[in-house]
Design an enzyme around this catalytic site. Structure first.
Site: not given
Length: 264
Positions: A116, A185, A215
């Site tokens: 991602a 992850n 993120h």
């Protein structure tokens, strides 16, 4: 060039997208040869469902889309059999011994998908010039996607009653993926790029207004400063992962299958 025979492990939010695209021949040079899952898939499977041992024997490449436990249990066996392995659940690599064994195993080769986040290729390039001084990751998700069995009632109440962002945990990229095995992850992927699990500081934030999973990677070193800020829609079937993740896997597959025009 011969066609890459692909075995897919996991028929969940990531695996369904990856498997369907392969079955529709959307990745030139790669074909879906078989599927592995711990549930009987029946007619939902676009390829034969086989045991893990059969998949290793039939395929050139195994794609892991089923969680960290699969990497721990099967990763080394895939590689020692001479089959390549593409890992989506990079959080398994917070186990130093496992990471060392996977990198040393062969003749199969192990690859990791960025999932991602972006910018990991650049961080790897910068790292070649010298260690990064400071690497930080802040991950913000909906509270319900971050709830874990180890959490006490006080923390759960704080998350469930939050009206704004709440820090759930902070630590290193070694600590966090172990505590949130299905949703962080990214922390391990950033550490892979930076080259040091303990050097990456991670904050996990629960926010009831986080309609996008966010993120933020911030890094600095003697050669420059870097910031990557991404916000993704969660997968509707599994909000713990972002919709983009299976497409990152497919991009990695396309590169391994030899598609030209790829950014490497």
């Amino acid at each position: 060039m011969s066609t890459l025979k692909v075995g897919l492990v996991g028929w969940g939010a990531i695996g369904r997208v990856v498997g369907t695209a392969l079955a529709q021949q959307d990745v030139p040079g790669a074909e879906l040869t078989c599927l592995v899952d711990n549930r009987p898939l029946g007619e939902a499977a676009p390829a034969p469902q086989v045991t893990f041992e059969e998949a290793i024997a039939r395929c050139d490449l195994i794609v892991e889309a089923a969680g960290q436990g699969v990497v721990r249990e099967w990763g080394e066996r895939v590689l020692t059999a001479g089959t390549d392995l593409l890992v989506a659940s990079t959080g398994a690599l917070t186990d130093d011994e496992l990471s060392k064994r996977l990198r040393a195993a062969g003749p199969g080769r192990v690859y990791f998908t960025g999932g991602a986040v972006g910018g990991l290729d650049l961080l790897q390039a910068v790292r070649a010039m010298g260690p990064l001084d400071d690497v930080r990751l802040t991950t913000t998700k909906l509270p319900a996607t971050l709830e874990q069995p180890w959490m006490d009632e006080e923390l759960l109440d704080r998350m469930r009653s939050a009206t704004g962002p709440v820090e759930v945990m902070s630590g290193t990229a070694r600590d966090i993926p172990v505590k949130f095995p299905k949703s962080t992850n990214v922390a391990a992927s950033v550490a892979l790029a930076a080259g040091d699990l303990d050097a990456v500081r991670v904050r996990v934030v629960a926010d009831p207004a986080a309609h996008h999973t966010r993120h933020v990677i911030e890094a600095s070193g003697p050669h420059g400063t870097y910031r990557f800020d991404v916000a993704h829609l969660p997968d509707p079937g599994n909000p713990a992962t972002s919709q983009v993740v299976p497409y990152a896997v497919l991009r990695s597959l396309a590169a391994l299958a030899g598609r030209t025009g790829q950014i490497l």
